[in-house]
Design an enzyme around this catalytic site. Structure first.
Site, mmCIF file in Angstrom:
data_model
loop_
_atom_site.group_PDB
_atom_site.id
_atom_site.type_symbol
_atom_site.label_atom_id
_atom_site.label_comp_id
_atom_site.label_asym_id
_atom_site.label_seq_id
_atom_site.Cartn_x
_atom_site.Cartn_y
_atom_site.Cartn_z
ATOM 1 N N TYR A 63 1.026 -1.078 0.004
ATOM 2 C CA TYR A 63 -0.124 0.083 -0.032
ATOM 3 C C TYR A 63 0.903 1.258 -0.006
ATOM 4 O O TYR A 63 1.755 1.220 0.786
ATOM 5 C CB TYR A 63 -0.904 0.122 1.264
ATOM 6 C CG TYR A 63 -1.702 -1.015 1.509
ATOM 7 C CD1 TYR A 63 -2.395 -1.904 0.542
ATOM 8 C CD2 TYR A 63 -1.786 -1.654 2.988
ATOM 9 C CE1 TYR A 63 -3.030 -3.100 0.980
ATOM 10 C CE2 TYR A 63 -2.535 -2.529 3.304
ATOM 11 C CZ TYR A 63 -3.176 -3.366 2.376
ATOM 12 O OH TYR A 63 -3.845 -4.518 2.633
ATOM 13 N N CYS B 235 1.369 3.109 3.212
ATOM 14 C CA CYS B 235 1.695 2.000 4.591
ATOM 15 C C CYS B 235 3.367 2.593 5.092
ATOM 16 O O CYS B 235 4.261 2.287 3.977
ATOM 17 C CB CYS B 235 1.787 0.687 4.296
ATOM 18 S SG CYS B 235 2.983 -0.331 5.156
ATOM 19 N N PHE C 23 5.554 0.796 6.700
ATOM 20 C CA PHE C 23 6.581 -0.264 6.571
ATOM 21 C C PHE C 23 6.752 -0.570 4.888
ATOM 22 O O PHE C 23 7.942 -0.908 4.819
ATOM 23 C CB PHE C 23 5.757 -1.609 6.978
ATOM 24 C CG PHE C 23 5.509 -1.474 8.577
ATOM 25 C CD1 PHE C 23 6.531 -1.534 9.557
ATOM 26 C CD2 PHE C 23 4.327 -1.528 8.998
ATOM 27 C CE1 PHE C 23 6.610 -1.379 10.807
ATOM 28 C CE2 PHE C 23 4.109 -1.278 10.394
ATOM 29 C CZ PHE C 23 5.128 -1.318 11.258
ATOM 30 N N CYS C 24 5.594 -0.203 4.233
ATOM 31 C CA CYS C 24 6.040 -0.446 2.692
ATOM 32 C C CYS C 24 6.975 0.970 2.366
ATOM 33 O O CYS C 24 8.021 0.684 1.418
ATOM 34 C CB CYS C 24 4.758 -0.380 1.744
ATOM 35 S SG CYS C 24 3.703 -1.674 2.333
#
Length: 282
Positions: free
Chosen positions: A14, A17, A19-20
């Protein structure tokens, strides 16, 4: 430098996001080309192939296809592979076994105990970390980005109904939604996340004004980098710099980000990060 085409990467993500975003910052800084598959957050059809139902997922092909899960494992495994050519990527990934643990809420999750370690031999370790303290510091702040900084994002970007709506407008614009899905997500999601952010605020024991926690955390990071270094990694970012930058970047364009830039000392470091990633990025 890797020979062209020797590592084929596909990132399932995403866009908004944190973390992404951390994984993208790492890949961009290292000049690694990768394809992006934006996952629909409602249906998640794009990751049906995987029993791991979260993002980011990185599919890596360095001779044989391999799935890497968890942002910090992805970063540690790929970084180890770039430094050390003794082991195949498959072998390196096997050094990060998932362990089932139960959270305080009683939920069963997969954890990777050694995810902040690079799996290097003594000679490689000396080259990357000339003194032991450098490695300890990098690991400490990578963990801090995951365990603390990331949890300040939602309570800040969904702090008020107005901010929640602006955040979801951005999420829908940047994400993969159908027209009706997007409208539904924007208005229902904004209301839901406004209330969720209050629960998160309580869970992580944040102050009434969650901006104060954000400002304090960001200034703590700047203080740790110090005045005599461009980055925590010295003249170039290390994995902690890339993690913190990746997490903070998801707030760009939102009120929380503008407030952070005005009320903390982060701006000079943040701008240096932007410049160095643009320079080295694909």
């Amino acid at each position: 430098q890797l020979p062209a085409g020797s590592l084929q990467l596909t990132l399932y993500q995403y866009k908004t996001c944190p973390f992404c975003s951390k994984v993208r910052a790492f890949l961009d800084y290292h000049g690694l080309p990768y394809e992006i598959v934006e996952v629909n957050p409602i249906m998640r059809k794009e990751i049906k192939f995987s029993s791991y139902r979260k993002v980011p997922i990185l599919l890596a092909n360095a001779g044989s296809p391999l799935q890497l899960n968890d942002s910090s494992v992805i970063i540690s495994a790929i970084k180890t592979y770039l430094i050390s050519r003794r082991n195949s990527l498959e072998e390196i990934v096997s050094f990060y076994p998932p362990v089932k643990t139960v959270t305080e809420q009683g939920k069963e999750v997969l954890e990777y105990e050694n995810k902040y370690w690079l799996m290097l031999d003594e000679k490689e370790t000396k080259r990357v970390y000339p003194v032991k303290e450098v490695r300890v510091e990098e690991m400490k702040w990578r963990r801090w980005a995951d365990d603390w900084l990331v949890h300040l994002i939602s309570p800040n970007v969904y702090r008020t109904p107005k901010e929640a709506l602006a955040s979801f407008d951005y999420i829908v614009r940047e994400g993969k939604f159908g027209t009706l899905e997007g409208l539904f997500a924007k208005y229902v999601g904004a209301v839901a996340m406004f209330f969720v952010s209050k629960r998160l605020k309580k869970r992580h024991q944040l102050r009434d004004d969650v901006r104060e926690d954000l400002y304090e955390a960001v200034n703590e990071w700047v203080k740790a980098v110090g005045k005599n270094r461009l980055f925590m990694g010295g003249n170039q970012p290390n994995l902690a710099d890339l993690a913190v930058y990746g997490v903070l970047r998801v707030m760009e364009g939102l009120e929380a980000f503008d407030d952070m830039m005005v009320h903390t000392n982060i701006q000079p470091w943040y701008q240096r990060m932007e410049e160095v990633i643009q320079k080295t990025g694909v």
